[in-house]
Write a protein that holds these residues in place. Structure first.
Motif, PDB file in Angstrom:
ATOM      1  N   ILE A 103       0.864  -1.183   0.000  1.00  0.00           N
ATOM      2  CA  ILE A 103       0.000   0.000   0.000  1.00  0.00           C
ATOM      3  C   ILE A 103       0.904   1.238   0.000  1.00  0.00           C
ATOM      4  N   PRO A 104       0.793   2.115  -1.005  1.00  0.00           N
ATOM      5  CA  PRO A 104       1.716   3.252  -1.104  1.00  0.00           C
ATOM      6  C   PRO A 104       1.837   4.082   0.179  1.00  0.00           C
ATOM      7  N   SER A 105       0.735   4.382   0.829  1.00  0.00           N
ATOM      8  CA  SER A 105       0.832   5.210   2.035  1.00  0.00           C
ATOM      9  C   SER A 105       1.540   4.472   3.167  1.00  0.00           C
ATOM     10  N   ARG A 106       1.449   3.174   3.196  1.00  0.00           N
ATOM     11  CA  ARG A 106       2.121   2.395   4.247  1.00  0.00           C
ATOM     12  C   ARG A 106       3.636   2.403   4.040  1.00  0.00           C
ATOM     13  N   ARG A 107       4.060   2.402   2.796  1.00  0.00           N
ATOM     14  CA  ARG A 107       5.507   2.400   2.505  1.00  0.00           C
ATOM     15  C   ARG A 107       6.188   3.655   3.041  1.00  0.00           C
ATOM     16  N   THR A 108       5.463   4.757   3.155  1.00  0.00           N
ATOM     17  CA  THR A 108       6.062   6.013   3.621  1.00  0.00           C
ATOM     18  C   THR A 108       5.714   6.331   5.072  1.00  0.00           C
ATOM     19  N   ALA A 109       5.049   5.414   5.737  1.00  0.00           N
ATOM     20  CA  ALA A 109       4.653   5.650   7.135  1.00  0.00           C
ATOM     21  C   ALA A 109       5.885   5.626   8.037  1.00  0.00           C
ATOM     22  N   PRO A 110       5.922   6.487   9.043  1.00  0.00           N
ATOM     23  CA  PRO A 110       7.047   6.474   9.980  1.00  0.00           C
ATOM     24  C   PRO A 110       7.017   5.198  10.818  1.00  0.00           C
ATOM     25  N   ALA A 111       8.151   4.511  10.923  1.00  0.00           N
ATOM     26  CA  ALA A 111       8.222   3.238  11.658  1.00  0.00           C
ATOM     27  C   ALA A 111       7.738   3.394  13.096  1.00  0.00           C
ATOM     28  N   GLU A 112       8.134   4.497  13.748  1.00  0.00           N
ATOM     29  CA  GLU A 112       7.718   4.678  15.139  1.00  0.00           C
ATOM     30  C   GLU A 112       6.213   4.902  15.244  1.00  0.00           C
ATOM     31  N   GLY A 113       5.613   5.499  14.225  1.00  0.00           N
ATOM     32  CA  GLY A 113       4.161   5.682  14.212  1.00  0.00           C
ATOM     33  C   GLY A 113       3.440   4.360  14.044  1.00  0.00           C
ATOM     34  N   VAL A 114       3.954   3.503  13.160  1.00  0.00           N
ATOM     35  CA  VAL A 114       3.344   2.189  12.949  1.00  0.00           C
ATOM     36  C   VAL A 114       3.454   1.360  14.225  1.00  0.00           C
ATOM     37  N   THR A 115       4.611   1.408  14.873  1.00  0.00           N
ATOM     38  CA  THR A 115       4.793   0.655  16.119  1.00  0.00           C
ATOM     39  C   THR A 115       3.867   1.177  17.211  1.00  0.00           C
ATOM     40  N   ALA A 116       3.711   2.494  17.298  1.00  0.00           N
ATOM     41  CA  ALA A 116       2.792   3.075  18.285  1.00  0.00           C
ATOM     42  C   ALA A 116       1.350   2.653  17.984  1.00  0.00           C
ATOM     43  N   PHE A 117       0.984   2.606  16.705  1.00  0.00           N
ATOM     44  CA  PHE A 117      -0.359   2.164  16.342  1.00  0.00           C
ATOM     45  C   PHE A 117      -0.546   0.689  16.688  1.00  0.00           C
ATOM     46  N   ALA A 118       0.486  -0.130  16.462  1.00  0.00           N
ATOM     47  CA  ALA A 118       0.405  -1.551  16.820  1.00  0.00           C
ATOM     48  C   ALA A 118       0.208  -1.704  18.329  1.00  0.00           C
TER      49      ALA A 118
END
Length: 114
Positions: A63-78
């Motif tokens: 997913i294009p938007s996921r490829r540019t997501a900040p890693a720390e943001g994804v981890t915080a969302f998880a």
């Protein structure tokens, strides 16, 4: 009850094969947020359907938007998702909520140890 209150894999019309592949969809919880959040929800749903977190994340990476997501943001969302689904699973411990809580917790663990 929280059933149906998040993304789910729903049948979608398939090509001429007559099969109905699944596709992520959600009629609820419409909110504003980062575009990559949808892919994050899908990681959890794929995990609940039996995919390993690493496999689900590879799918989300398409997913294009996921490829540019900040890693720390994804981890915080998880982490937040694991907390929310744990709370839901504890309040309503049916098989559906337990699968989602387990998948969200596994994804958060994967993000921490990856």
């Amino acid at each position: 009850m929280h059933r149906g209150a998040a993304y789910r894999l729903t049948p979608a019309p398939g090509p001429s094969t007559g099969r109905s592949p699944s596709c992520p969809s959600s009629p609820t919880w419409a909110t504003r947020g980062a575009a990559w959040l949808d892919a994050g929800h899908w990681v959890i749903w794929l995990g609940a359907a039996g995919h390993a977190s690493a496999s689900a994340e590879r799918w989300a990476a398409g997913i294009p938007s996921r490829r540019t997501a900040p890693a720390e943001g994804v981890t915080a969302f998880a982490a937040a998702s694991a907390n929310v689904w744990s709370e839901i699973g504890n309040a309503d411990p049916d098989p559906w909520t337990v699968r989602l809580a387990t998948a969200a917790t596994a994804w958060h663990a994967h993000r921490r140890t990856g």
